[in-house]
Write a protein that holds these residues in place. Structure first.
Motif, PDB file in Angstrom:
ATOM      1  N   VAL A 287     -17.022  52.897  15.499  1.00  0.00           N
ATOM      2  CA  VAL A 287     -16.518  51.693  15.929  1.00  0.00           C
ATOM      3  C   VAL A 287     -17.396  51.171  16.547  1.00  0.00           C
ATOM      4  CG1 VAL A 287     -14.638  51.039  17.290  1.00  0.00           C
ATOM      5  CG2 VAL A 287     -14.480  53.408  16.404  1.00  0.00           C
ATOM      6  N   PRO A 288     -18.301  50.083  15.995  1.00  0.00           N
ATOM      7  CA  PRO A 288     -19.207  49.311  16.746  1.00  0.00           C
ATOM      8  C   PRO A 288     -18.705  48.820  18.284  1.00  0.00           C
ATOM      9  CG  PRO A 288     -19.181  48.587  14.306  1.00  0.00           C
ATOM     10  CD  PRO A 288     -18.007  49.550  14.871  1.00  0.00           C
ATOM     11  N   GLY A 289     -19.609  48.721  19.090  1.00  0.00           N
ATOM     12  CA  GLY A 289     -19.034  48.092  20.415  1.00  0.00           C
ATOM     13  C   GLY A 289     -20.045  49.035  21.328  1.00  0.00           C
ATOM     14  N   VAL A 290     -19.713  48.494  22.816  1.00  0.00           N
ATOM     15  CA  VAL A 290     -20.532  49.124  23.972  1.00  0.00           C
ATOM     16  C   VAL A 290     -19.180  49.660  24.684  1.00  0.00           C
ATOM     17  CG1 VAL A 290     -21.514  48.763  25.899  1.00  0.00           C
ATOM     18  CG2 VAL A 290     -21.885  47.333  24.079  1.00  0.00           C
ATOM     19  N   HIS A 291     -18.868  50.838  24.626  1.00  0.00           N
ATOM     20  CA  HIS A 291     -17.533  51.673  25.060  1.00  0.00           C
ATOM     21  C   HIS A 291     -18.089  52.351  26.431  1.00  0.00           C
ATOM     22  CE1 HIS A 291     -16.232  50.662  21.100  1.00  0.00           C
ATOM     23  NE2 HIS A 291     -17.188  51.498  20.626  1.00  0.00           N
ATOM     24  N   ILE A 311     -22.619  51.960  20.301  1.00  0.00           N
ATOM     25  CA  ILE A 311     -22.351  52.267  18.810  1.00  0.00           C
ATOM     26  C   ILE A 311     -22.803  51.144  17.633  1.00  0.00           C
ATOM     27  CG2 ILE A 311     -21.009  53.065  16.729  1.00  0.00           C
ATOM     28  CD1 ILE A 311     -19.214  54.294  19.079  1.00  0.00           C
ATOM     29  N   GLN A 312     -23.785  51.346  17.015  1.00  0.00           N
ATOM     30  CA  GLN A 312     -24.166  50.326  15.910  1.00  0.00           C
ATOM     31  C   GLN A 312     -24.654  49.093  16.545  1.00  0.00           C
ATOM     32  OE1 GLN A 312     -20.996  51.301  13.269  1.00  0.00           O
ATOM     33  NE2 GLN A 312     -22.670  50.713  11.801  1.00  0.00           N
ATOM     34  N   ILE A 316     -23.159  45.015  15.977  1.00  0.00           N
ATOM     35  CA  ILE A 316     -22.717  44.188  17.107  1.00  0.00           C
ATOM     36  C   ILE A 316     -23.183  42.752  17.097  1.00  0.00           C
ATOM     37  CG2 ILE A 316     -22.331  43.910  19.419  1.00  0.00           C
ATOM     38  CD1 ILE A 316     -22.535  46.750  19.966  1.00  0.00           C
ATOM     39  N   ARG A 317     -24.624  42.973  16.932  1.00  0.00           N
ATOM     40  CA  ARG A 317     -25.366  41.772  16.846  1.00  0.00           C
ATOM     41  C   ARG A 317     -25.051  40.731  15.798  1.00  0.00           C
ATOM     42  NH1 ARG A 317     -30.623  45.027  18.878  1.00  0.00           N
ATOM     43  NH2 ARG A 317     -30.126  44.630  20.987  1.00  0.00           N
ATOM     44  N   LYS A 318     -24.390  41.216  14.773  1.00  0.00           N
ATOM     45  CA  LYS A 318     -24.103  40.106  13.644  1.00  0.00           C
ATOM     46  C   LYS A 318     -22.602  39.577  13.890  1.00  0.00           C
ATOM     47  CE  LYS A 318     -26.776  42.690  10.080  1.00  0.00           C
ATOM     48  NZ  LYS A 318     -26.860  44.046   9.531  1.00  0.00           N
ATOM     49  N   LEU A 319     -22.035  40.424  14.833  1.00  0.00           N
ATOM     50  CA  LEU A 319     -20.556  39.496  15.352  1.00  0.00           C
ATOM     51  C   LEU A 319     -20.664  38.127  15.974  1.00  0.00           C
ATOM     52  CD1 LEU A 319     -19.054  42.829  16.827  1.00  0.00           C
ATOM     53  CD2 LEU A 319     -18.808  41.993  14.548  1.00  0.00           C
ATOM     54  N   GLN A 320     -19.739  37.421  15.467  1.00  0.00           N
ATOM     55  CA  GLN A 320     -19.977  36.155  15.984  1.00  0.00           C
ATOM     56  C   GLN A 320     -19.091  36.071  17.760  1.00  0.00           C
ATOM     57  OE1 GLN A 320     -20.852  33.009  14.678  1.00  0.00           O
ATOM     58  NE2 GLN A 320     -21.902  34.651  13.103  1.00  0.00           N
TER      59      GLN A 320
END
Ligand SMILES: [Cu+2]
Length: 327
Positions: A287-291, A311-312, A316-320
């Motif tokens: 689950v991409p993110g900062v948890h 995670i990943q 995350i950097r490709k998310l808008q």
């Protein structure tokens, strides 16, 4: 009739929730097996079935079924059927149509499709006769795979400390600080960690205990409560399996050779860790993110007992960034 559209050569995850009042509803897709991969939020080994029985318990039960559209062509269509098990009624309802279909159509962006009705055939498996749930023995909890990364969160107390006045003299107010991996977290009030990652910055690992999973991978985390009271540790984003715990502490050599319980371990999102004990938890970091990972005694969290599982970050950097003020 409602319609769902999916591309060919896809793996489609359908999540079924019985939000109705009737106890047993069968769901199925004509001519496609459904691979059950989740039951009530517990990951399960993929097992193919023709129908899933979604029970109405005090709260809705859920299943995820995955189906494959490989070999299908644009325009192919099938019925997805929800069918009440009429054997569960005490008395007959002759006017009842127990079946609610919708159309499952193979499509892509570029084609306009005629809204023809499917000619697909239902599975032969009975939907009535006995008011029974899905055979539970076919659903087996997903066992934790071998870890690809083992990391550690060491929790310690600092103090009691006392506050000081402007001259640096103690003014007698006593307080504690808590650390994870010797770091007392102070919040990034104006630059949240997630925003730092989205902007392509590297987080300051001197200010937060951070475990990073760069890829989808299985992560084991050893949490050690070196000298605190019992802390209820809580991880956001992903529940974890509790695979080993004991008194004392473990070092890097010992961790690699721990005897782990991989048979039906408890899946939780919070655990109590008494003073002087350690626990090993495992999860699949997908689950991409900062948890956030923190003690759920909120003043311990405010006193620094707070870290994160990232995670990943490349994903995350490709998310808008939606921009603006978040609600
Ligand atoms: Cu605590």
């Amino acid at each position: 009739m409602p319609e769902l559209r999916f591309p060919p050569d896809a793996r489609v995850r359908l999540r079924f929730v019985n939000a109705g009042a009737h106890p047993v509803n069968w769901v199925s897709v004509d001519e496609h097996e459904l691979y059950i991969i989740e039951a009530d939020n517990t990951p399960t080994l993929p097992v193919p079935v023709h129908r899933i029985s979604v029970v109405r318990a005090p709260s809705p039960t859920t299943y995820s079924g995955v189906l494959l559209t490989s070999g299908r062509r644009i325009g192919d269509s099938f019925y997805l059927r929800a069918q009440i098990n009429t054997a569960c009624f005490g008395a007959g309802f002759p006017d009842l149509d127990p079946q609610t279909p919708l159309i499952f159509r193979i499509a892509d962006e570029g084609h306009r499709l005629a809204k023809t009705l499917p000619r697909s055939r239902d599975w032969n498996d009975p939907t009535t006769g006995n008011c029974t749930d899905l055979d539970e023995t076919v659903v087996v909890q997903h066992a934790p795979p071998q870890a690809e990364q083992i990391s550690v969160f060491n929790s310690s107390r600092i103090g009691p400390l006392t506050t000081t006045d402007e001259a640096g003299l103690s003014d007698g107010i006593s307080f504690l600080e808590w650390t994870l991996n010797n770091i007392t977290y102070e919040n990034f009030a104006y630059t949240p960690l997630l925003h730092q990652i989205v902007r392509g910055e590297d987080p300051n690992t001197g200010r937060i205990a951070l475990i990073t999973a760069w890829n989808v991978e299985t992560v084991d985390i050893v949490i050690q409560n070196l000298n605190g009271p019992e802390h209820p540790f809580h991880l956001h984003g992903k529940p974890f399996w509790i695979m080993a715990r004991s008194q004392g502490s473990v070092g890097p050599e010992t961790i690699a050779s721990l005897d782990l319980n991989t048979y039906n371990p408890l899946l939780r999102d919070t655990l109590g860790l008494p003073s002087g004990e350690w626990v090993l938890i495992g999860l699949v970091a997908d689950v991409p993110g900062v948890h956030a990972f923190h003690c759920h005694i909120v003043f311990h969290q405010a006193q620094g007992l707070f870290g994160a599982l990232m995670i990943q970050p490349d994903v995350i950097r490709k998310l808008q960034d939606p921009g603006g003020e978040l609600p």
